[in-house]
Write an enzyme that holds these catalytic residues in place. Structure first.
Site, PDB file in Angstrom:
ATOM      1  N   ASN A 111      -2.695  12.325  -6.807  1.00 31.97           N
ATOM      2  CA  ASN A 111      -2.802  11.055  -7.523  1.00 31.97           C
ATOM      3  C   ASN A 111      -3.753  10.120  -6.798  1.00 31.97           C
ATOM      4  OD1 ASN A 111      -1.492   8.288  -6.587  1.00 31.97           O
ATOM      5  ND2 ASN A 111      -0.306   9.933  -5.610  1.00 31.97           N
ATOM      6  N   PHE A 115      -2.121   1.700  -6.760  1.00 30.54           N
ATOM      7  CA  PHE A 115      -1.176   0.581  -6.863  1.00 30.54           C
ATOM      8  C   PHE A 115      -1.261  -0.110  -8.226  1.00 30.54           C
ATOM      9  CE2 PHE A 115      -0.841  -0.504  -1.986  1.00 30.54           C
ATOM     10  CZ  PHE A 115      -0.166   0.680  -1.789  1.00 30.54           C
ATOM     11  N   SER A 178      -0.767   4.380   1.698  1.00 21.54           N
ATOM     12  CA  SER A 178      -1.384   4.981   0.519  1.00 21.54           C
ATOM     13  C   SER A 178      -2.855   5.250   0.809  1.00 21.54           C
ATOM     14  CB  SER A 178      -1.274   4.048  -0.687  1.00 21.54           C
ATOM     15  OG  SER A 178      -2.087   4.525  -1.740  1.00 21.54           O
ATOM     16  N   ASN A 180      -5.038   5.486  -1.487  1.00 22.55           N
ATOM     17  CA  ASN A 180      -5.766   5.125  -2.701  1.00 22.55           C
ATOM     18  C   ASN A 180      -6.138   3.649  -2.808  1.00 22.55           C
ATOM     19  OD1 ASN A 180      -5.540   7.809  -3.679  1.00 22.55           O
ATOM     20  ND2 ASN A 180      -3.411   7.379  -4.240  1.00 22.55           N
ATOM     21  N   THR A 181      -5.834   2.877  -1.770  1.00 20.31           N
ATOM     22  CA  THR A 181      -6.332   1.501  -1.663  1.00 20.31           C
ATOM     23  C   THR A 181      -7.262   1.463  -0.460  1.00 20.31           C
ATOM     24  OG1 THR A 181      -4.364   0.498  -2.667  1.00 20.31           O
ATOM     25  CG2 THR A 181      -5.695  -0.913  -1.242  1.00 20.31           C
ATOM     26  N   LYS A 220       6.454   2.529   5.765  1.00 21.31           N
ATOM     27  CA  LYS A 220       6.095   3.849   5.230  1.00 21.31           C
ATOM     28  C   LYS A 220       4.768   4.290   5.828  1.00 21.31           C
ATOM     29  CE  LYS A 220       6.089   6.664   1.069  1.00 21.31           C
ATOM     30  NZ  LYS A 220       6.488   6.723  -0.362  1.00 21.31           N
ATOM     31  N   ASN A 249       4.063   9.489   3.384  1.00 26.57           N
ATOM     32  CA  ASN A 249       3.348   9.334   2.125  1.00 26.57           C
ATOM     33  C   ASN A 249       2.584  10.621   1.807  1.00 26.57           C
ATOM     34  OD1 ASN A 249       2.054   8.015  -0.131  1.00 26.57           O
ATOM     35  ND2 ASN A 249       2.195   6.079   0.977  1.00 26.57           N
TER      36      ASN A 249
END
Length: 351
Positions: A111, A115, A178, A180-181, A220, A249
């Site tokens: 993925n 966010f 994450s 993805n940021t 996390k 994560n």
């Protein structure tokens, strides 16, 4: 169990479309009083972690219900706790679609959602409408930063979210891992993490006084950490008296999925291929923490034995998301039973 049949239908759809249809279906089944069609009963197995009393140690990881829209329906599947989010101060659309990809040959997902969420105020409205937390259910709220907030002001976003969600949360998870940021994982560096944890703990103390209750804070972290980084993070968790840590994560590694369709998509890999990497980080973290900070183990749990392996490696609780997609609600009871069985085997005086 009917989930294997339902999965064939879902997997014929685009992954993100299937997610929306599936969540709507779980809501409908709950409203009709037929949750038992999907889930079998989970035997009570209470455990106290972070000062909270969990009815069983199996939770839903953040990401499945980003906006807290399906809390009651998900809780009816037998989870001992639910974690919603990641939520950011302002609503944001996330990355362009498509951004969610299955690798069914390896029970994996990639993925790059970014966010996507409706913002903290909408999440709080949705939670207020749910009965789960009001009836004593343990609800974690996972917080992050907006994609366009400069990294030097990232702490402001976390502090704003903490301030807003504090009264509604059983615990708050701080997502700095994450992939993805952009640049988010820089917050795992020693100096940046030291400053962020110091600010969060100071805010937690003020909020505890203001609201008359203490809400635990958990961090996390990523699985893509060197041993030295794991030890450094453990030292900061102990130094700042963090209440918990969530390991881990998604991973940027593609080990185990090389050459398969969708394997080269950008984003974080979850599911079966991350189990070994995630559990190894968990074990190293547990050794470095020496029992001072409890660990929630997440990453690659696809069976009861996977969940038990997390506990054996040093976790006090477990969570999953991708396993729920591939195995369905039956995984909740299976994981809870495996953990309970393992605990019985290791009790003093048992064979």
């Amino acid at each position: 169990m009917i989930y294997p049949l339902l999965r064939k239908f879902f997997f014929a759809l685009d992954a993100e479309t299937a997610h929306g249809v599936g969540m709507a279906g779980i809501d409908l089944i709950k409203a009709a009083g037929m949750a038992s069609l999907l889930a079998r009963p989970v035997a009570p197995d209470p455990v106290q972690v972070m000062g909270l009393d969990f009815p069983n140690p199996v939770g839903l990881a953040a990401g499945l219900d980003k906006n807290g829209e399906h809390v009651d329906a998900l809780a009816a599947q037998g989870f001992g706790f639910i974690e919603v989010g990641t939520v950011t101060p302002r609503a944001q659309p996330g990355n362009p679609k498509p951004r969610l990809f299955r690798i069914p040959e390896r029970q994996a997902i990639i993925n790059r959602m970014g966010f996507n969420n409706d913002g903290v105020e909408k999440l709080l409205s949705n939670i207020a409408a749910a009965s789960f937390a009001r009836q004593g259910g343990i609800l974690g709220i996972n917080i992050g930063k907006n994609f366009d907030t400069p990294m030097e002001k990232a702490a402001d976003d976390y502090l704003l979210c903490l301030d807003r969600v504090y009264p509604a949360a059983s615990y708050v998870a701080v997502n700095i891992s994450s992939p993805n940021t952009r640049n988010l994982r820089e917050l795992q560096r020693d100096d940046a993490l030291d400053a962020l944890l110091g600010s969060l703990k100071a805010a937690q103390a003020r909020l505890a006084d203001r609201h008359g209750k203490y809400v635990p804070l958990a961090l996390k972290i990523a699985p893509d950490l060197e041993d030295e980084q794991v030890r450094a993070i453990a030292a900061l968790l102990r130094q700042h008296h963090m209440d918990g840590v969530i390991a881990t994560n998604t991973t940027l590694s593609r080990t185990g999925v090389e050459g398969l369709p969708n394997a080269e998509q950008a984003g974080g890999l979850s599911g079966a291929p991350v189990l070994a990497r995630s559990t190894a980080v968990l074990a190293k973290l547990a050794a470095a923490l020496g029992g001072e900070v409890p660990i929630i183990g997440v990453g690659g749990i696809m069976s009861g034995s996977d969940a038990a392996a997390k506990i054996a490696a040093g976790a006090s609780l477990v969570q999953f998301y991708t396993g729920f997609i591939y195995r369905g609600p039956e995984l909740v009871a299976e994981a809870a039973a495996a953990i309970a069985s393992q605990r019985t085997l290791h009790m003093p005086g048992t064979a």
